[in-house]
Design a protein around this motif. Structure first.
Motif, PDB file in Angstrom:
ATOM      1  N   LEU A   1      -0.407  16.566  -6.308  1.00  0.00           N
ATOM      2  CA  LEU A   1       0.258  15.350  -5.829  1.00  0.00           C
ATOM      3  C   LEU A   1      -0.141  14.147  -6.684  1.00  0.00           C
ATOM      4  CD1 LEU A   1       1.951  13.684  -3.854  1.00  0.00           C
ATOM      5  CD2 LEU A   1      -0.051  13.592  -2.349  1.00  0.00           C
ATOM      6  N   LYS A   2      -1.416  14.034  -7.000  1.00  0.00           N
ATOM      7  CA  LYS A   2      -1.874  12.927  -7.848  1.00  0.00           C
ATOM      8  C   LYS A   2      -1.269  13.025  -9.254  1.00  0.00           C
ATOM      9  CE  LYS A   2      -6.302  12.032  -5.531  1.00  0.00           C
ATOM     10  NZ  LYS A   2      -7.780  12.027  -5.676  1.00  0.00           N
ATOM     11  N   VAL A   3      -1.138  14.249  -9.749  1.00  0.00           N
ATOM     12  CA  VAL A   3      -0.500  14.432 -11.060  1.00  0.00           C
ATOM     13  C   VAL A   3       0.959  13.977 -10.989  1.00  0.00           C
ATOM     14  CG1 VAL A   3       0.244  16.125 -12.772  1.00  0.00           C
ATOM     15  CG2 VAL A   3      -2.033  16.304 -11.758  1.00  0.00           C
ATOM     16  N   ALA A   4       1.637  14.328  -9.900  1.00  0.00           N
ATOM     17  CA  ALA A   4       3.032  13.913  -9.718  1.00  0.00           C
ATOM     18  C   ALA A   4       3.143  12.388  -9.677  1.00  0.00           C
ATOM     19  CB  ALA A   4       3.601  14.522  -8.443  1.00  0.00           C
ATOM     20  N   SER A   8      -6.555  -1.070 -18.393  1.00  0.00           N
ATOM     21  CA  SER A   8      -5.961  -0.115 -19.323  1.00  0.00           C
ATOM     22  C   SER A   8      -5.304   1.019 -18.549  1.00  0.00           C
ATOM     23  CB  SER A   8      -7.040   0.451 -20.249  1.00  0.00           C
ATOM     24  OG  SER A   8      -7.951   1.258 -19.494  1.00  0.00           O
ATOM     25  N   GLY A   9      -4.478   1.779 -19.265  1.00  0.00           N
ATOM     26  CA  GLY A   9      -3.859   2.939 -18.645  1.00  0.00           C
ATOM     27  C   GLY A   9      -4.893   3.943 -18.169  1.00  0.00           C
ATOM     28  N   ALA A  10      -5.964   4.098 -18.944  1.00  0.00           N
ATOM     29  CA  ALA A  10      -7.019   5.040 -18.555  1.00  0.00           C
ATOM     30  C   ALA A  10      -7.684   4.608 -17.252  1.00  0.00           C
ATOM     31  CB  ALA A  10      -8.063   5.139 -19.671  1.00  0.00           C
ATOM     32  N   GLU A  11      -7.901   3.291 -17.106  1.00  0.00           N
ATOM     33  CA  GLU A  11      -8.519   2.784 -15.874  1.00  0.00           C
ATOM     34  C   GLU A  11      -7.603   3.005 -14.668  1.00  0.00           C
ATOM     35  OE1 GLU A  11     -11.320  -0.940 -17.302  1.00  0.00           O
ATOM     36  OE2 GLU A  11      -9.144  -1.186 -17.411  1.00  0.00           O
ATOM     37  N   LEU A  24      -6.446   6.170  -9.773  1.00  0.00           N
ATOM     38  CA  LEU A  24      -5.559   7.036  -8.992  1.00  0.00           C
ATOM     39  C   LEU A  24      -6.268   8.335  -8.639  1.00  0.00           C
ATOM     40  CD1 LEU A  24      -2.815   7.997  -7.857  1.00  0.00           C
ATOM     41  CD2 LEU A  24      -2.213   8.685 -10.207  1.00  0.00           C
ATOM     42  N   MET A  25      -6.928   8.951  -9.616  1.00  0.00           N
ATOM     43  CA  MET A  25      -7.593  10.230  -9.372  1.00  0.00           C
ATOM     44  C   MET A  25      -8.768  10.088  -8.397  1.00  0.00           C
ATOM     45  SD  MET A  25      -5.897  12.515 -10.895  1.00  0.00           S
ATOM     46  CE  MET A  25      -4.285  11.967 -11.440  1.00  0.00           C
ATOM     47  N   ALA A  26      -9.314   8.876  -8.289  1.00  0.00           N
ATOM     48  CA  ALA A  26     -10.459   8.660  -7.397  1.00  0.00           C
ATOM     49  C   ALA A  26     -10.046   8.428  -5.942  1.00  0.00           C
ATOM     50  CB  ALA A  26     -11.279   7.460  -7.887  1.00  0.00           C
ATOM     51  N   LEU A  27      -8.762   8.302  -5.665  1.00  0.00           N
ATOM     52  CA  LEU A  27      -8.306   8.020  -4.308  1.00  0.00           C
ATOM     53  C   LEU A  27      -8.610   9.183  -3.367  1.00  0.00           C
ATOM     54  CD1 LEU A  27      -4.796   6.348  -4.806  1.00  0.00           C
ATOM     55  CD2 LEU A  27      -6.894   5.268  -3.950  1.00  0.00           C
ATOM     56  N   GLU A  28      -9.151   8.851  -2.207  1.00  0.00           N
ATOM     57  CA  GLU A  28      -9.351   9.846  -1.156  1.00  0.00           C
ATOM     58  C   GLU A  28      -8.035  10.057  -0.404  1.00  0.00           C
ATOM     59  OE1 GLU A  28     -12.062  11.484  -0.755  1.00  0.00           O
ATOM     60  OE2 GLU A  28     -13.399  10.356  -2.084  1.00  0.00           O
ATOM     61  N   GLY A  29      -7.979  11.118   0.361  1.00  0.00           N
ATOM     62  CA  GLY A  29      -6.769  11.422   1.123  1.00  0.00           C
ATOM     63  C   GLY A  29      -6.361  10.287   2.051  1.00  0.00           C
ATOM     64  N   SER A  30      -7.331   9.684   2.741  1.00  0.00           N
ATOM     65  CA  SER A  30      -7.020   8.596   3.669  1.00  0.00           C
ATOM     66  C   SER A  30      -6.457   7.387   2.929  1.00  0.00           C
ATOM     67  CB  SER A  30      -8.272   8.193   4.448  1.00  0.00           C
ATOM     68  OG  SER A  30      -9.301   7.769   3.565  1.00  0.00           O
ATOM     69  N   GLU A  31      -6.952   7.138   1.706  1.00  0.00           N
ATOM     70  CA  GLU A  31      -6.447   6.008   0.917  1.00  0.00           C
ATOM     71  C   GLU A  31      -5.022   6.280   0.440  1.00  0.00           C
ATOM     72  OE1 GLU A  31     -10.299   4.129  -1.278  1.00  0.00           O
ATOM     73  OE2 GLU A  31      -9.782   6.189  -1.836  1.00  0.00           O
ATOM     74  N   LEU A  32      -4.733   7.522   0.090  1.00  0.00           N
ATOM     75  CA  LEU A  32      -3.372   7.880  -0.291  1.00  0.00           C
ATOM     76  C   LEU A  32      -2.406   7.660   0.872  1.00  0.00           C
ATOM     77  CD1 LEU A  32      -3.760  11.155  -2.411  1.00  0.00           C
ATOM     78  CD2 LEU A  32      -2.637   9.040  -3.140  1.00  0.00           C
ATOM     79  N   MET A  33      -2.830   8.070   2.065  1.00  0.00           N
ATOM     80  CA  MET A  33      -1.995   7.905   3.256  1.00  0.00           C
ATOM     81  C   MET A  33      -1.746   6.426   3.535  1.00  0.00           C
ATOM     82  SD  MET A  33      -1.285  10.933   4.685  1.00  0.00           S
ATOM     83  CE  MET A  33      -1.244  10.821   6.472  1.00  0.00           C
ATOM     84  N   TRP A  63       0.368  -0.488  -7.056  1.00  0.00           N
ATOM     85  CA  TRP A  63      -0.345  -1.181  -5.980  1.00  0.00           C
ATOM     86  C   TRP A  63      -1.830  -0.826  -5.997  1.00  0.00           C
ATOM     87  CZ3 TRP A  63      -0.566  -5.210  -3.188  1.00  0.00           C
ATOM     88  CH2 TRP A  63      -1.438  -5.277  -2.096  1.00  0.00           C
ATOM     89  N   ASN A  64      -2.157   0.402  -6.350  1.00  0.00           N
ATOM     90  CA  ASN A  64      -3.559   0.811  -6.401  1.00  0.00           C
ATOM     91  C   ASN A  64      -4.333  -0.002  -7.420  1.00  0.00           C
ATOM     92  OD1 ASN A  64      -5.722   2.566  -5.556  1.00  0.00           O
ATOM     93  ND2 ASN A  64      -5.535   3.606  -7.529  1.00  0.00           N
ATOM     94  N   SER A  65      -3.640  -0.501  -8.444  1.00  0.00           N
ATOM     95  CA  SER A  65      -4.274  -1.382  -9.422  1.00  0.00           C
ATOM     96  C   SER A  65      -4.281  -2.828  -8.923  1.00  0.00           C
ATOM     97  CB  SER A  65      -3.540  -1.296 -10.762  1.00  0.00           C
ATOM     98  OG  SER A  65      -4.079  -2.190 -11.698  1.00  0.00           O
TER      99      SER A  65
END
Length: 280
Positions: free
Chosen positions: A25-28, A164-167, A172-181, A224-226
């Protein structure tokens, strides 16, 4: 349907997160954001590079980038550009204006909105912005323009921090499930607020139905995560856009009528760009 599109669509159709593979999902989400962002950056760079070097040297970098973004918007001719053109044509002195001249005026409005900050001291540019927004006119003719302007002005009001794009990818990859929700809920709220505005209050529920819409929502979530790192705790994207629209309306309500036209605008900002673009 491509597997990643299917994942995004299921996610934004509010399928419970435990039923979705969080890694893919994070890759998507990353593909939805970085793919479109890369294409847009390439287009903007090409538009920027098309500005003659001697012109670029005379004006600030933020003005040149704003002009490049404005050129892209005009080339694509989306709904907000068509609405701005129609609203400007309602001015008495522009009723008989050519499409070329109207586009030149719209170009100036888009440049104003894409600057690092709103140039409120530029009375000519602000008068054209007020006319293009038509806050006092029929809402049906201006909703798309209002939404575009609110997003641009929200960026102008925001605290700017370079990432940066890397940041952004790492965040994004560091997001927990609750944060994604939680972020999903904020994105859906934002989409519904835009849908409500666009339909003049008639339609209150926006339901994602296509992969394109799901990719758009995915890009919004990553963005938004940024952004959330630079705004106050408890901030919501829908409220930020609404506040920006109110701010723009307030500024325009204190702006004079009319406008100076593109020829006068370019002549005033730099003599090298005084090529004729139609009668003012």
């Amino acid at each position: 349907m491509a597997p990643y599109d299917l994942l995004l669509l299921a996610f934004f159709r509010q399928m419970p997160l435990p039923l979705l593979p969080i890694g893919p999902l994070k890759v998507a989400l990353a593909l939805a954001y970085f793919g479109s962002r890369s294409r847009r950056k390439t287009e903007e760079q090409c538009a920027f590079d098309s500005i003659p070097p001697d012109w670029r040297e005379e004006l600030s970098a933020d003005f040149n980038w704003a002009e490049a973004q404005a050129a892209l918007e005009l080339r694509n001719d989306p709904a907000h550009v068509r609405q701005m053109r129609a609203n400007l044509k309602r001015l008495p002195d522009l009723e008989q204006a050519t499409r070329e001249h109207l586009d030149a005026r719209v170009h100036g409005v888009l440049t104003t909105l894409n600057r690092a900050r709103l140039p409120v001291e530029d009375t000519g540019a602000m008068a054209d912005l007020k006319a293009a927004m038509a806050f006092g006119g029929p809402p049906a003719q201006s909703r798309a323009a209002w939404m575009y302007a609110s997003l641009c002005h929200a960026e102008q009001l925001a605290v700017r921090q370079e990432t940066s794009g890397a940041e952004r990818f790492d965040a994004l990859m560091a997001l927990e499930g609750s944060e994604l929700m939680h972020s999903r809920g904020l994105v859906l709220e934002d989409l519904e607020a835009m849908y409500l505005t666009a339909s003049e209050g008639k339609l209150r529920h926006f339901e994602l139905r296509s992969p394109r819409e799901a990719r758009m929502a995915g890009g919004m979530l990553v963005e938004w995560n940024s952004i959330r790192q630079a705004v106050g705790p408890g901030s919501r994207p829908a409220q930020l856009a609404r506040d920006a629209l109110h701010s723009l309306w307030s500024i325009c309500s204190h702006t004079g009528e009319g406008g100076e036209g593109r020829r006068a605008f370019t002549a005033r900002t730099t003599a090298a760009r005084s090529a004729p673009l139609g009668k003012d």
